[in-house]
Every structure is written in structure tokens, then in C-alpha cells.
Scaffold this motif. Structure first.
Motif, PDB file in Angstrom:
ATOM      1  N   VAL A  81     154.611  58.256  20.629  1.00  0.00           N
ATOM      2  CA  VAL A  81     154.656  60.329  19.864  1.00  0.00           C
ATOM      3  C   VAL A  81     154.229  60.446  19.512  1.00  0.00           C
ATOM      4  CG1 VAL A  81     155.409  60.121  17.442  1.00  0.00           C
ATOM      5  CG2 VAL A  81     156.917  58.843  18.468  1.00  0.00           C
ATOM      6  N   GLY A  82     153.437  61.822  20.014  1.00  0.00           N
ATOM      7  CA  GLY A  82     152.792  62.998  19.855  1.00  0.00           C
ATOM      8  C   GLY A  82     153.272  64.038  18.730  1.00  0.00           C
ATOM      9  N   GLU A  83     152.026  64.770  18.790  1.00  0.00           N
ATOM     10  CA  GLU A  83     152.390  65.314  17.688  1.00  0.00           C
ATOM     11  C   GLU A  83     153.398  66.552  17.459  1.00  0.00           C
ATOM     12  OE1 GLU A  83     148.419  66.550  15.802  1.00  0.00           O
ATOM     13  OE2 GLU A  83     149.543  68.763  16.513  1.00  0.00           O
ATOM     14  N   GLY A  84     152.731  67.531  18.482  1.00  0.00           N
ATOM     15  CA  GLY A  84     154.566  68.908  18.854  1.00  0.00           C
ATOM     16  C   GLY A  84     153.321  69.423  19.847  1.00  0.00           C
ATOM     17  N   PRO A  85     154.507  70.619  20.560  1.00  0.00           N
ATOM     18  CA  PRO A  85     154.521  70.448  21.948  1.00  0.00           C
ATOM     19  C   PRO A  85     153.369  71.877  21.552  1.00  0.00           C
ATOM     20  CG  PRO A  85     157.029  71.114  21.354  1.00  0.00           C
ATOM     21  CD  PRO A  85     156.360  70.939  19.971  1.00  0.00           C
ATOM     22  N   GLY A  86     152.823  72.300  22.877  1.00  0.00           N
ATOM     23  CA  GLY A  86     151.555  73.306  22.335  1.00  0.00           C
ATOM     24  C   GLY A  86     151.867  74.247  23.500  1.00  0.00           C
ATOM     25  N   GLN A  87     151.827  75.246  24.213  1.00  0.00           N
ATOM     26  CA  GLN A  87     152.249  76.502  25.244  1.00  0.00           C
ATOM     27  C   GLN A  87     152.094  75.737  26.817  1.00  0.00           C
ATOM     28  OE1 GLN A  87     148.641  79.476  26.206  1.00  0.00           O
ATOM     29  NE2 GLN A  87     150.271  80.682  27.359  1.00  0.00           N
ATOM     30  N   ASN A  88     151.776  74.775  27.830  1.00  0.00           N
ATOM     31  CA  ASN A  88     152.498  74.438  28.616  1.00  0.00           C
ATOM     32  C   ASN A  88     153.367  73.357  28.062  1.00  0.00           C
ATOM     33  OD1 ASN A  88     149.659  75.079  30.806  1.00  0.00           O
ATOM     34  ND2 ASN A  88     149.063  74.277  28.819  1.00  0.00           N
ATOM     35  N   GLU A  89     153.694  73.325  27.030  1.00  0.00           N
ATOM     36  CA  GLU A  89     154.766  72.054  26.451  1.00  0.00           C
ATOM     37  C   GLU A  89     155.495  73.227  26.686  1.00  0.00           C
ATOM     38  OE1 GLU A  89     151.546  71.470  25.905  1.00  0.00           O
ATOM     39  OE2 GLU A  89     151.617  69.586  26.678  1.00  0.00           O
ATOM     40  N   ASP A  90     155.428  74.150  25.539  1.00  0.00           N
ATOM     41  CA  ASP A  90     156.325  75.079  25.270  1.00  0.00           C
ATOM     42  C   ASP A  90     157.138  76.088  26.398  1.00  0.00           C
ATOM     43  OD1 ASP A  90     157.988  77.665  22.948  1.00  0.00           O
ATOM     44  OD2 ASP A  90     156.183  78.786  24.273  1.00  0.00           O
ATOM     45  N   LEU A  94     158.769  70.885  28.621  1.00  0.00           N
ATOM     46  CA  LEU A  94     158.542  68.917  28.277  1.00  0.00           C
ATOM     47  C   LEU A  94     156.785  68.724  28.448  1.00  0.00           C
ATOM     48  CD1 LEU A  94     158.576  68.718  32.686  1.00  0.00           C
ATOM     49  CD2 LEU A  94     160.272  67.553  31.055  1.00  0.00           C
ATOM     50  N   PRO A  95     157.482  67.647  27.245  1.00  0.00           N
ATOM     51  CA  PRO A  95     155.673  66.884  26.241  1.00  0.00           C
ATOM     52  C   PRO A  95     154.785  66.532  27.363  1.00  0.00           C
ATOM     53  CG  PRO A  95     157.403  65.471  26.386  1.00  0.00           C
ATOM     54  CD  PRO A  95     157.735  66.712  27.372  1.00  0.00           C
ATOM     55  N   PHE A  96     153.559  66.692  26.461  1.00  0.00           N
ATOM     56  CA  PHE A  96     152.288  66.330  26.950  1.00  0.00           C
ATOM     57  C   PHE A  96     152.015  66.413  28.546  1.00  0.00           C
ATOM     58  CE2 PHE A  96     152.394  63.683  23.647  1.00  0.00           C
ATOM     59  CZ  PHE A  96     151.098  63.818  23.181  1.00  0.00           C
ATOM     60  N   VAL A  97     152.184  68.321  29.517  1.00  0.00           N
ATOM     61  CA  VAL A  97     151.568  68.403  31.027  1.00  0.00           C
ATOM     62  C   VAL A  97     150.419  69.132  30.613  1.00  0.00           C
ATOM     63  CG1 VAL A  97     154.062  68.207  30.741  1.00  0.00           C
ATOM     64  CG2 VAL A  97     153.616  70.313  30.194  1.00  0.00           C
ATOM     65  N   LYS A  99     146.828  69.290  29.020  1.00  0.00           N
ATOM     66  CA  LYS A  99     145.356  68.888  29.819  1.00  0.00           C
ATOM     67  C   LYS A  99     145.467  67.582  28.894  1.00  0.00           C
ATOM     68  CE  LYS A  99     141.329  72.064  30.600  1.00  0.00           C
ATOM     69  NZ  LYS A  99     139.961  72.423  30.831  1.00  0.00           N
ATOM     70  N   SER A 100     145.754  67.304  27.309  1.00  0.00           N
ATOM     71  CA  SER A 100     145.939  66.697  27.039  1.00  0.00           C
ATOM     72  C   SER A 100     147.005  65.519  27.593  1.00  0.00           C
ATOM     73  CB  SER A 100     146.947  66.411  26.170  1.00  0.00           C
ATOM     74  OG  SER A 100     145.756  67.319  24.592  1.00  0.00           O
ATOM     75  N   GLY A 101     147.544  65.941  28.360  1.00  0.00           N
ATOM     76  CA  GLY A 101     149.178  65.013  29.515  1.00  0.00           C
ATOM     77  C   GLY A 101     148.148  64.632  30.199  1.00  0.00           C
ATOM     78  N   ALA A 122     157.734  62.131  23.473  1.00  0.00           N
ATOM     79  CA  ALA A 122     158.786  62.468  22.596  1.00  0.00           C
ATOM     80  C   ALA A 122     157.093  63.452  21.571  1.00  0.00           C
ATOM     81  CB  ALA A 122     159.584  61.934  22.149  1.00  0.00           C
ATOM     82  N   ASN A 123     157.114  63.835  20.751  1.00  0.00           N
ATOM     83  CA  ASN A 123     156.915  64.483  20.054  1.00  0.00           C
ATOM     84  C   ASN A 123     157.152  64.239  18.907  1.00  0.00           C
ATOM     85  OD1 ASN A 123     154.310  65.531  20.918  1.00  0.00           O
ATOM     86  ND2 ASN A 123     155.806  66.682  21.968  1.00  0.00           N
ATOM     87  N   MET A 124     156.923  64.800  17.565  1.00  0.00           N
ATOM     88  CA  MET A 124     156.888  64.563  16.401  1.00  0.00           C
ATOM     89  C   MET A 124     157.837  66.281  15.368  1.00  0.00           C
ATOM     90  SD  MET A 124     156.389  61.938  14.028  1.00  0.00           S
ATOM     91  CE  MET A 124     157.648  61.994  12.845  1.00  0.00           C
ATOM     92  N   PHE A 196     144.431  57.135  18.978  1.00  0.00           N
ATOM     93  CA  PHE A 196     143.728  58.493  18.716  1.00  0.00           C
ATOM     94  C   PHE A 196     144.608  59.044  19.574  1.00  0.00           C
ATOM     95  CE2 PHE A 196     139.740  55.903  18.401  1.00  0.00           C
ATOM     96  CZ  PHE A 196     138.970  56.644  17.100  1.00  0.00           C
ATOM     97  N   HIS A 197     144.847  60.462  19.502  1.00  0.00           N
ATOM     98  CA  HIS A 197     145.526  61.274  19.975  1.00  0.00           C
ATOM     99  C   HIS A 197     144.515  62.123  21.270  1.00  0.00           C
ATOM    100  CE1 HIS A 197     147.460  65.233  21.437  1.00  0.00           C
ATOM    101  NE2 HIS A 197     148.885  64.635  20.294  1.00  0.00           N
ATOM    102  N   PRO A 198     145.189  61.874  22.142  1.00  0.00           N
ATOM    103  CA  PRO A 198     144.128  62.788  23.939  1.00  0.00           C
ATOM    104  C   PRO A 198     143.624  63.702  23.665  1.00  0.00           C
ATOM    105  CG  PRO A 198     146.256  62.169  24.026  1.00  0.00           C
ATOM    106  CD  PRO A 198     146.301  62.037  22.656  1.00  0.00           C
TER     107      PRO A 198
HETATM  108  N1  URA Z   1     150.730  67.323  22.098  1.00  0.00           N
HETATM  109  C1  URA Z   1     151.155  66.776  21.225  1.00  0.00           C
HETATM  110  O1  URA Z   1     151.050  66.387  20.810  1.00  0.00           O
HETATM  111  N2  URA Z   1     152.750  66.685  22.489  1.00  0.00           N
HETATM  112  C2  URA Z   1     152.290  67.191  23.541  1.00  0.00           C
HETATM  113  O2  URA Z   1     153.260  67.309  23.727  1.00  0.00           O
HETATM  114  C3  URA Z   1     151.457  68.415  23.915  1.00  0.00           C
HETATM  115  C4  URA Z   1     150.149  67.790  23.624  1.00  0.00           C
END
Ligand code: URA
Length: 232
Positions: A81-90, A94-97, A99-101, A122-124, A196-198
Motif C-alpha cells: 500500500v502506497g500513499e497516492g499517485p504522483g504525476q507519472n502515475e496519474d 499505474l502505481p509506482f512507475v 522514481k519511487s517505483g 495499490a495506494n491509499m 519506509f516510503h521509497p
Molecule cells: N508514491 C506512492 O505512494 N504511490 C505511487 O503510486 C507513486 C508514488
């Protein structure tokens, strides 16, 4: 902003109990729902994704390009479980695609976990918060039933909660991530490991013993060991 009616809709107190038949066909649930989404509403992730892409339970629905549902194995033993989408994900849906991904993939590979085989990500919240701000408690509450449905459908043995937002959103535990990381939490009969979050590791690149990256490595080895133990 969802009103109180909406926020009280997502009663998760029945989790872990036998699933009732869905009270309502998902197609018939208005996307600014004033009626509950009970556990068992969605039969497939595609159904859920379709609903999320027309969802306006909170204002994040007004600015998204794509709702970001998840990726990986729908029968994975580990759900992240991540936090929420960033720009790349939006942009990609797709989640975590970003730098964090990329770092997350490396972290998983370091303990021989494969995204296509071993994890579902997935994300919150499913829609990007503007300027990458933290999702608000109301946004998290509005979106949580979707994540609960994803957890029910994937039925993972282990849930990795990346960062304080995911820990708080799922378990309600308000402790900081540095306090709680690396400790197993039982939630709804599932084993959860806060990590930790990436993105935090990208800001703290040291690998010295005791540094966040080193601690992450310890936590991921504990996750690998636990998975091996419970898969025997
Ligand atoms: N960070 C998150 O928590 N989720 C993502 O999908 C991308 C970055």
C-alpha cells in the motif's frame, strides 16, 4: 469534499466475517455515492477500476487524468500500500512507475520478490492529490472502501504499508513511521509490516548501518523470511 453521510458509508466492521452477497450491482452505485459499498460489491478488479474512473466521492476526482488502481499479481501473497499517485502515475494509470517505483522494484528484487509474481501494488487514494500534497483524512476515508475491496479480492498473506499515511489509513495507528517500521502488526487477521516510503529513501540515500536504507533492508529481509515461513 464528501459529507458525513458519505464518510459513514464505509463501515469496515464486517471485514473478516462471511461476505454478504453484494446489496447492489456496482453499476447502480452512484459515483458520488450516498449509499454503502459493502464488502463483496466488486467481483473483479476491472469492475472496481471502472467505478474508480468515474468516482467523485471526493474532489480529487475533478483533477485526475486516470484513477490509479493497482498493478501486479491479483493473487499475490504480498499487497503493498502506497500513499497516492504522483504525476507519472496519474498519466499512466499505474502505481509506482516514477522514481519511487523504480526504487521499490530494486528493493523487492533485493529479497528476490518479483512484481509480476509476488506482489500487488495499490495506494491509499486512487487519484493524484494536486501538487503531490498528502491526501487529506476525508480523501482517505472516501477512497478506503476501494482499497478494502482490493485487499479482500487479492487476499494477501502480508501487507506492506509504505510510510505513515498508509499505516494510519489502514490500521489507524498514529505513530510515526520511524517508531513503527519493522514491527509486525496484526490487522483484520492479516500480517502488516510498516516500512519506509521509497520517496523517503530517495531523500536519504546513505546505506550506513542505522540509516533508513539499511533499516529498510532489515525490514525486507524480515518480510522475506516471514513469507517463506508461512508458505511452507
Ligand atoms: N508514491 C506512492 O505512494 N504511490 C505511487 O503510486 C507513486 C508514488
Amino acid at each position: 469534499m464528501p459529507n458525513q453521510d458519505q464518510l459513514s458509508l464505509f463501515d469496515d466492521s464486517t471485514l473478516g466475517q462471511p461476505e454478504p452477497a453484494a446489496a447492489t450491482a456496482p453499476d447502480l452505485i452512484p459515483t458520488d455515492a450516498k449509499i454503502p459499498i459493502p464488502p463483496g460489491t466488486y467481483q473483479t478488479m476491472n469492475q472496481l477500476a471502472e467505478h474508480c474512473n468515474s468516482c467523485h466521492r471526493c474532489d480529487l476526482g475533478n483533477s485526475r487524468t486516470h484513477a490509479v488502481i493497482g498493478r501486479g499479481n491479483l493473487q499475490a501473497p504480498i499487497l503493498i500500500v502506497g500513499e497516492g499517485p504522483g504525476q507519472n502515475e496519474d498519466e499512466t494509470g499505474l502505481p509506482f512507475v516514477g522514481k519511487s517505483g523504480q526504487l521499490l522494484e530494486k528493493i523487492l528484487a533485493s529479497v528476490n520478490l518479483n512484481t509480476e509474481r509476488d506482489v500487488y501494488i495499490a495506494n491509499m487514494v486512487k487519484c493524484r492529490p494536486p501538487s503531490n500534497r498528502l491526501p487529506t483524512p476525508n480523501e482517505i476515508a472516501a477512497c478506503k472502501p476501494y482499497l478494502l475491496e482490493q485487499i479482500r479480492m487479492v487476499d494477501p498473506k502480508i501487507i506492506l504499508l509504505t510510510g505513515a499515511t498508509a499505516v494510519r489509513g489502514i490500521t489507524g495507528d498514529k505513530r510515526g513511521i520511524t517508531k513503527i517500521r519493522g514491527t509486525w502488526i496484526e490487522w483484520e487477521g492479516r500480517l502488516c509490516m510498516p516500512i519506509f516510503h521509497p520517496a523517503y529513501l530517495l531523500r536519504n540515500p546513505s546505506r550506513e548501518p542505522g540509516a533508513p536504507k539499511w533499516l529498510m533492508w532489515q525490514d525486507m529481509q524480515a518480510v522475506r523470511d516471514k513469507l517463506d515461513e508461512i508458505s511452507k
